[in-house]
Motif scaffolding. Structure first.
Motif, PDB file in Angstrom:
ATOM      1  N   TYR A 119      51.287  30.459  34.374  1.00 29.13           N
ATOM      2  CA  TYR A 119      49.967  30.378  35.015  1.00 29.13           C
ATOM      3  C   TYR A 119      50.637  30.491  36.337  1.00 29.13           C
ATOM      4  O   TYR A 119      48.965  30.623  37.460  1.00 29.13           O
ATOM      5  N   ASN A 120      51.428  30.623  36.986  1.00 25.65           N
ATOM      6  CA  ASN A 120      50.889  31.857  38.526  1.00 25.65           C
ATOM      7  C   ASN A 120      51.007  33.132  38.363  1.00 25.65           C
ATOM      8  O   ASN A 120      49.627  33.850  39.934  1.00 25.65           O
ATOM      9  N   TYR A 121      49.895  34.009  37.609  1.00 26.51           N
ATOM     10  CA  TYR A 121      49.227  34.881  37.119  1.00 26.51           C
ATOM     11  C   TYR A 121      48.588  34.405  35.877  1.00 26.51           C
ATOM     12  O   TYR A 121      48.534  35.141  34.975  1.00 26.51           O
ATOM     13  N   PRO A 122      47.551  33.582  36.799  1.00 25.36           N
ATOM     14  CA  PRO A 122      46.738  33.758  35.533  1.00 25.36           C
ATOM     15  C   PRO A 122      45.496  34.288  35.203  1.00 25.36           C
ATOM     16  O   PRO A 122      45.030  34.091  33.553  1.00 25.36           O
ATOM     17  N   GLU A 147      47.917  23.177  43.245  1.00 22.20           N
ATOM     18  CA  GLU A 147      48.011  24.940  42.841  1.00 22.20           C
ATOM     19  C   GLU A 147      47.732  25.562  41.541  1.00 22.20           C
ATOM     20  O   GLU A 147      47.377  26.101  41.301  1.00 22.20           O
ATOM     21  N   CYS A 148      49.111  24.560  40.828  1.00 24.92           N
ATOM     22  CA  CYS A 148      48.618  24.643  39.620  1.00 24.92           C
ATOM     23  C   CYS A 148      47.602  24.586  38.531  1.00 24.92           C
ATOM     24  O   CYS A 148      47.419  25.284  37.582  1.00 24.92           O
ATOM     25  N   SER A 150      44.378  24.765  39.629  1.00 23.83           N
ATOM     26  CA  SER A 150      43.337  25.737  40.278  1.00 23.83           C
ATOM     27  C   SER A 150      43.570  27.020  39.417  1.00 23.83           C
ATOM     28  O   SER A 150      42.158  27.663  39.170  1.00 23.83           O
ATOM     29  N   LYS A 151      44.912  28.218  39.915  1.00 25.63           N
ATOM     30  CA  LYS A 151      45.514  28.719  39.210  1.00 25.63           C
ATOM     31  C   LYS A 151      44.784  29.010  37.834  1.00 25.63           C
ATOM     32  O   LYS A 151      44.768  30.128  37.104  1.00 25.63           O
ATOM     33  N   ILE A 152      45.423  27.666  36.928  1.00 23.34           N
ATOM     34  CA  ILE A 152      45.060  27.814  35.604  1.00 23.34           C
ATOM     35  C   ILE A 152      43.590  27.616  35.201  1.00 23.34           C
ATOM     36  O   ILE A 152      43.465  28.209  34.054  1.00 23.34           O
ATOM     37  N   THR A 153      42.439  26.955  36.223  1.00 26.00           N
ATOM     38  CA  THR A 153      41.342  27.279  35.885  1.00 26.00           C
ATOM     39  C   THR A 153      40.855  28.251  36.263  1.00 26.00           C
ATOM     40  O   THR A 153      39.478  28.148  34.421  1.00 26.00           O
ATOM     41  N   LEU A 154      41.249  29.693  36.399  1.00 24.17           N
ATOM     42  CA  LEU A 154      41.115  30.625  36.126  1.00 24.17           C
ATOM     43  C   LEU A 154      41.069  31.269  34.916  1.00 24.17           C
ATOM     44  O   LEU A 154      40.304  32.189  34.367  1.00 24.17           O
ATOM     45  N   THR A 155      41.565  30.533  34.003  1.00 21.70           N
ATOM     46  CA  THR A 155      42.722  31.507  32.847  1.00 21.70           C
ATOM     47  C   THR A 155      40.870  30.874  32.036  1.00 21.70           C
ATOM     48  O   THR A 155      41.055  31.217  31.468  1.00 21.70           O
TER      49      THR A 155
END
Length: 217
Positions: A119-122, A147-148, A150-155
């Protein structure tokens, strides 16, 4: 040989092909179910990876929800939800497909249906994962943090055609609504081990998870 004989041969061939296809599908279902049962029993939670497995009733209900929501020949993406993915394999009937995006490489046994995911690199996704190519995305972020999620949202937004089923803590309700336009369901998911934080499900579509009759499965 007359035309009638030719017609009989064609009908026999079609019948034989249909029988063969049915046999092959049945064999695949047995193989998938056996593989899923094996790994459900052999792979244990890794708390270092913030893993908490759903109990069998919850995994089944969420898998059924994903299948119904995805529609005919639907495509389902499971992000950090291996116990739901395993249940989908048990329910597989040839009328939907599912993949698992997961950090834990133990699940690479599922071959090309496993996609390593951090998830750090969505947006560091396999090239085969095309934008808006899944009818529903079901996701359980490993950490209860802005943070977690928000990043997973992109995926999630990249993969889904529209439908989202999010499983996370109740404390994330406002942020989940802001990022994914999801609403909390009445359904109460449960885990094999009790969690310190209240856990809930959220969807951005009308879901049977919001029916009172499903509160206490």
């Amino acid at each position: 040989m007359n035309d009638s004989d030719d017609d009989d041969d064609i009908r026999l061939s079609a019948h034989a092909l249909a029988a063969l296809q049915e046999f092959q599908l049945d064999q695949q279902k047995k193989e998938y179910a056996g593989l899923s049962n094996y790994f459900t029993e052999s792979i244990e939670e890794d708390w270092q990876l913030s893993q908490f497995w759903y109990n069998d009733e919850t995994a089944l209900r969420l898998a059924q929800e994903a299948i119904e929501a995805s529609g005919n020949n639907g495509r389902i993406a499971c992000i950090s939800t291996p116990s739901i993915y395993q249940k989908l394999k048990q329910l597989w009937n040839g009328e939907f497909s599912a993949i698992l995006l997961e950090f834990d490489r133990r699940f690479s046994v599922y071959g090309n249906e496993f996609v390593f995911y951090d998830y750090n690199y969505p947006m560091n996704l396999h090239e085969d994962l095309q934008p808006h190519s899944f009818d529903i995305v079901i996701v359980d972020p490993p950490y209860l943090s802005e943070e977690c999620l928000s990043k997973i949202t992109l995926t999630v937004k990249y993969l889904t055609k529209g439908k989202i089923l999010l499983c996370t803590g109740a404390v994330m309700e406002d942020l989940a609504a802001k990022l994914l336009s999801v609403k909390m369901c009445k359904f109460l998911p449960k885990h094999n081990r009790n969690l310190a934080n209240e856990f809930r499900c959220y969807t951005n579509y009308e879901s049977k998870l919001d029916l009172d009759s499903l509160l206490n499965i």
